[in-house]
Design a protein around this motif. Structure first.
Motif, short mmCIF file in Angstrom:
data_model
loop_
_atom_site.label_atom_id
_atom_site.label_comp_id
_atom_site.label_asym_id
_atom_site.label_seq_id
_atom_site.Cartn_x
_atom_site.Cartn_y
_atom_site.Cartn_z
N ASP A 63 -72.89 -15.56 6.05
CA ASP A 63 -74.44 -14.63 5.80
C ASP A 63 -75.68 -15.49 5.39
N THR A 83 -74.47 -6.12 6.58
CA THR A 83 -74.04 -7.90 5.78
C THR A 83 -75.69 -8.08 4.72
N LYS A 84 -75.34 -8.65 3.65
CA LYS A 84 -77.11 -9.00 3.30
C LYS A 84 -77.15 -10.40 3.69
N THR A 123 -81.22 -7.66 4.95
CA THR A 123 -80.25 -6.90 5.48
C THR A 123 -79.76 -6.19 6.55
N THR A 125 -78.86 -3.45 8.99
CA THR A 125 -77.66 -2.81 9.67
C THR A 125 -76.55 -1.79 11.32
#
Length: 147
Positions: A63, A83-84, A123, A125
Motif C-alpha cells: 500500500d 485500502t489506503k 483510497t 473502493t
C-alpha cells in the motif's frame, strides 16, 4: 507579416543594437538546446536500477508507492478494496499520481503535485485495474489492481 515588420524595424536600428539582439537570440537558442538535452538525459528511455529490479508485469501486494528516479517503485501494486494507498515523492522533481491512461485523467484519484518529501494517500473502493501516471512526466506510469 509580423516577421516582415520585425525585420523592417531591425533595419532601422543601429548596428550595435542589432549586435546585442543577435547575441541575446544566440544565448536563448543555446539555453534551449542545453535544457532539452538535460531533459533527454534525465529520461533517456534506458532502464534504471529500480526499473531493472522489477519483475515484468507482476503487481506487488503493498500500500506504499515511493516515487524516485522518475519511476513509481513498484509500478504495479495489488490492494484490497478500501485500502489506503500512500504515494511518497522521494525524487528531486515534483510528481503526481493521477488515475487514467496517460495523458488522460479519469477522475478516480489524484495526489495533486507532490514536492520532494511530500506524501498523499488515496483510497479506491471499487474492484478493478486502474492505470495512473504523472501529469508532469507522462512517461511515468503505474497500475493499481483493486481486489
Amino acid at each position: 507579416m509580423i516577421w516582415l515588420s520585425a525585420v523592417a524595424a531591425l533595419d532601422t536600428m543601429s548596428n550595435s543594437l542589432q549586435h546585442i539582439l543577435n547575441r541575446v537570440l544566440v544565448v536563448l537558442g543555446v539555453t534551449l538546446v542545453l535544457a532539452t538535452g538535460i531533459v533527454l538525459v534525465a529520461h533517456d528511455g534506458s532502464t534504471g536500477a529500480a526499473e531493472a529490479n522489477r519483475s515484468a508485469g507482476a503487481a506487488t501486494a503493498t500500500d506504499k508507492v515511493p516515487i524516485k528516479d522518475f519511476l513509481y517503485d513498484p509500478d504495479g501494486i495489488t490492494v484490497a478494496a478500501g485500502t489506503k494507498i500512500t504515494f511518497t515523492n522521494e525524487d528531486s522533481a515534483p510528481h503526481t499520481a493521477t488515475s487514467g491512461p496517460s495523458p488522460s485523467p479519469d477522475g478516480v484519484f489524484d495526489t495533486d503535485i507532490l514536492q520532494k518529501g511530500q506524501s498523499k494517500s488515496i483510497t479506491v473502493t471499487k474492484a478493478g485495474t486502474y492505470a495512473y501516471y504523472c501529469v508532469l512526466h507522462p512517461f511515468m506510469k503505474g497500475t493499481v489492481i483493486v481486489t
